[in-house]
Design an enzyme around this catalytic site. Structure first.
Site, PDB file in Angstrom:
ATOM      1  N   GLN A 149       0.537  -0.938  -0.202  1.00 40.10           N
ATOM      2  CA  GLN A 149       0.087  -0.083  -0.014  1.00 40.10           C
ATOM      3  C   GLN A 149       1.010   0.823   0.179  1.00 40.10           C
ATOM      4  OE1 GLN A 149      -3.782   0.034   2.015  1.00 40.10           O
ATOM      5  NE2 GLN A 149      -2.894  -1.104   3.818  1.00 40.10           N
ATOM      6  N   ASP A 170       0.884   1.922  14.842  1.00 42.03           N
ATOM      7  CA  ASP A 170       0.347   2.255  16.220  1.00 42.03           C
ATOM      8  C   ASP A 170       0.188   1.553  17.434  1.00 42.03           C
ATOM      9  OD1 ASP A 170      -0.769   1.391  13.858  1.00 42.03           O
ATOM     10  OD2 ASP A 170      -2.849   2.894  15.166  1.00 42.03           O
ATOM     11  N   TYR A 191       2.087  -9.758  15.916  1.00 47.28           N
ATOM     12  CA  TYR A 191       2.945  -8.640  14.210  1.00 47.28           C
ATOM     13  C   TYR A 191       3.054  -7.258  15.553  1.00 47.28           C
ATOM     14  CZ  TYR A 191       1.461  -4.538  12.183  1.00 47.28           C
ATOM     15  OH  TYR A 191       1.621  -3.442  11.548  1.00 47.28           O
TER      16      TYR A 191
HETATM   17  N1  LIG Z   1      -1.439  -1.498   6.616  1.00 45.06           N
HETATM   18  C1  LIG Z   1      -1.729  -1.091   8.381  1.00 45.06           C
HETATM   19  O1  LIG Z   1      -3.462  -0.069   8.806  1.00 45.06           O
HETATM   20  C2  LIG Z   1      -0.947   0.062   8.800  1.00 45.06           C
HETATM   21  C3  LIG Z   1      -0.854   0.622   9.836  1.00 45.06           C
HETATM   22  C4  LIG Z   1      -0.263   0.821  10.653  1.00 45.06           C
HETATM   23  C5  LIG Z   1       1.364   0.461  10.005  1.00 45.06           C
HETATM   24  N2  LIG Z   1       1.545   0.012   9.637  1.00 45.06           N
HETATM   25  C6  LIG Z   1       3.082  -0.176   8.962  1.00 45.06           C
HETATM   26  O2  LIG Z   1       3.381   0.577   7.367  1.00 45.06           O
HETATM   27  C7  LIG Z   1       4.185  -0.062   6.714  1.00 45.06           C
HETATM   28  C8  LIG Z   1       3.516  -0.488   5.102  1.00 45.06           C
HETATM   29  O3  LIG Z   1       2.342  -1.430   5.877  1.00 45.06           O
HETATM   30  P1  LIG Z   1       0.952  -1.394   4.636  1.00 45.06           P
HETATM   31  O4  LIG Z   1      -0.110  -1.147   4.647  1.00 45.06           O
HETATM   32  O5  LIG Z   1       1.070  -0.972   2.997  1.00 45.06           O
HETATM   33  O6  LIG Z   1       1.975  -2.658   4.277  1.00 45.06           O
HETATM   34  P2  LIG Z   1       1.178  -3.764   2.891  1.00 45.06           P
HETATM   35  O7  LIG Z   1       0.278  -3.312   1.844  1.00 45.06           O
HETATM   36  O8  LIG Z   1       0.908  -4.842   3.332  1.00 45.06           O
HETATM   37  O9  LIG Z   1       2.981  -4.393   1.865  1.00 45.06           O
HETATM   38  C9  LIG Z   1       3.852  -4.552   2.414  1.00 45.06           C
HETATM   39  C10 LIG Z   1       4.974  -5.190   1.584  1.00 45.06           C
HETATM   40  O10 LIG Z   1       6.215  -5.446   2.378  1.00 45.06           O
HETATM   41  C11 LIG Z   1       6.740  -7.100   1.261  1.00 45.06           C
HETATM   42  N3  LIG Z   1       6.753  -8.644   2.459  1.00 45.06           N
HETATM   43  C12 LIG Z   1       6.204  -8.770   2.725  1.00 45.06           C
HETATM   44  N4  LIG Z   1       7.353 -10.246   3.069  1.00 45.06           N
HETATM   45  C13 LIG Z   1       8.248  -9.747   2.106  1.00 45.06           C
HETATM   46  C14 LIG Z   1       9.406 -10.946   2.710  1.00 45.06           C
HETATM   47  N5  LIG Z   1       8.796 -11.876   2.727  1.00 45.06           N
HETATM   48  N6  LIG Z   1      10.384 -10.253   1.156  1.00 45.06           N
HETATM   49  C15 LIG Z   1      10.386  -8.737   1.032  1.00 45.06           C
HETATM   50  N7  LIG Z   1       9.017  -8.222   0.874  1.00 45.06           N
HETATM   51  C16 LIG Z   1       7.589  -9.023   1.842  1.00 45.06           C
HETATM   52  C17 LIG Z   1       4.829  -7.888   0.717  1.00 45.06           C
HETATM   53  O11 LIG Z   1       5.174  -8.231  -1.043  1.00 45.06           O
HETATM   54  P3  LIG Z   1       4.310  -8.604  -1.382  1.00 45.06           P
HETATM   55  O12 LIG Z   1       3.111  -7.177  -1.965  1.00 45.06           O
HETATM   56  O13 LIG Z   1       4.717  -9.407  -2.705  1.00 45.06           O
HETATM   57  O14 LIG Z   1       3.698  -9.568  -0.169  1.00 45.06           O
HETATM   58  C18 LIG Z   1       4.750  -5.850  -0.002  1.00 45.06           C
HETATM   59  O15 LIG Z   1       4.895  -4.808  -0.876  1.00 45.06           O
HETATM   60  C19 LIG Z   1       4.055  -1.710   6.998  1.00 45.06           C
HETATM   61  O16 LIG Z   1       5.596  -1.268   8.232  1.00 45.06           O
HETATM   62  C20 LIG Z   1       3.558  -1.373   8.395  1.00 45.06           C
HETATM   63  O17 LIG Z   1       3.572  -2.199   9.393  1.00 45.06           O
HETATM   64  C21 LIG Z   1       0.467  -0.058   8.244  1.00 45.06           C
END
Ligand SMILES: NC(=O)c1ccc[n+]([C@@H]2O[C@H](COP(=O)([O-])OP(=O)(O)OC[C@H]3O[C@@H](n4cnc5c(N)ncnc54)[C@H](OP(=O)(O)O)[C@@H]3O)[C@@H](O)[C@H]2O)c1
Length: 313
Positions: A31, A121, A144
């Protein structure tokens, strides 16, 4: 040649060629990573990688990538974000969220690169009852959340030029995020039940990516020095806070295609009405004033960002 053309020629000749910054973006299909790839483009040469080119479960490969590319800035948007699945597969969550960021941070320090690492968060237990500041004690509830906190700690231990940005309730309208889910439910269900006791700071991924790009200094001065000066944990979520219920109501109201909705009512529920494998914190709104005081930019109020995110045409 006219004097204007001469002037132009001189100006071009005199303009010193500025080396482009090299930005290494990890997690470019997620995302946030998807948006970062676009918003960072004017800031330098972006090398965007994702699984399987990089695999955070084999983090030593990250060291080789960093050594080869010698980036000025590394942005880590990779995470194991399946909160419930992490309870069943803690080893994978720990490898990606907890261990790999530390190895990446060590490689960044050796390459004298600034590391921008995203966290969550969910490192808080949600019991404070007020928006969280960076100095508040952490107490993650599930796998997580625990592994994300371990990742923060590993990044700090590497002692380079790291900046950790904790964000919250991310949505992008690209993946299966909460905003997209509400839009989908509104087309298939007449009654929606949404928790009113879970509160956070809804954050549009594009705005988060834009603010990340804007926080980097414009001048091509020593970025690593800048990173060392600004090293720290910062909260960066949509301004204000909302319950899931308030967010869902706002999505329905701002829906660009309300004529497609079949939903007739939205009822407040409790988080306990939706049992899940992983425990979730109740109130994790983020106080983001430190980021604004330091970098001079901030995310807009969450409703305004949502309005812009849902605007079409
Ligand atoms: N989503 C939320 O509500 C939220 C809230 C608070 C904080 N965050 C933080 O914000 C950041 C971005 O989150 P997001 O929602 O953009 O995450 P996301 O959409 O789940 O994307 C995660 C990325 O990590 C990649 N990935 C997962 N496992 C991997 C591995 N073993 N090796 C290499 N790449 C890998 C995924 O690749 P694939 O697509 O190929 O699996 C994807 O590109 C993260 O640090 C998350 O913890 C997110």
């Amino acid at each position: 040649m006219s004097s204007l053309e001469q002037d132009r020629g001189q100006t071009l000749e005199q303009t010193p060629a500025r080396p482009r910054r090299r930005l290494l973006l990890l997690g470019s299909t997620g995302q946030l990573g998807w948006e970062l790839q676009r918003t960072l483009a004017p800031s330098g040469q972006v090398v965007a990688l994702d699984y399987p080119e990089i695999d955070f479960t084999h983090p030593n490969s990250l060291t080789a990538v960093v050594e080869k590319l010698q980036p000025d800035v590394i942005l880590n948007a990779v995470a194991y974000t399946q909160v419930d699945q992490a309870e069943k597969d803690p080893d994978a969550a720990r490898a990606v969220n907890g261990l790999a960021p530390g190895i990446l941070a060590q490689a960044a320090r050796k390459a004298q690169a600034v590391l921008i690492h995203y966290s969550t968060d969910y490192v808080f237990d949600g019991a404070k009852g007020l928006p969280y500041r960076e100095t508040d004690p952490t107490n993650p509830l599930g796998v997580y959340a625990k592994t994300k906190l371990e990742g923060e700690q590993a990044v700090q231990q590497a002692d380079g030029a790291w900046i950790i940005l904790r964000t919250s309730w991310l949505y992008s309208l690209r993946r299966d995020d909460f905003v997209l889910k509400v839009l989908k439910w509104s087309r298939t269900q007449r009654t929606l039940k949404v928790a009113e006791d879970q509160v956070g700071s809804p954050t549009w991924g594009r705005m988060l990516a834009e603010v990340t790009a804007q926080m980097l200094p414009r001048a091509s001065s020593d970025l690593f020095e800048w990173g060392l000066e600004h090293k720290g944990i910062y909260h960066l979520g949509g301004a204000g806070c909302a319950s899931r219920f308030e967010l869902a109501e706002a999505v329905l109201r701002l829906d660009p295609h309300p004529e497609e909705q079949v939903v007739r009512e939205i009822l407040p529920a409790r988080m306990a009405d939706f049992p899940a494998l992983a425990p979730r914190p109740l109130n994790t709104a983020l106080d983001c004033r430190e980021f604004f005081n330091t970098f001079g930019v901030q995310l807009p109020e969450w409703r305004e960002a949502l309005r812009l995110a849902l605007q079409v045409g």
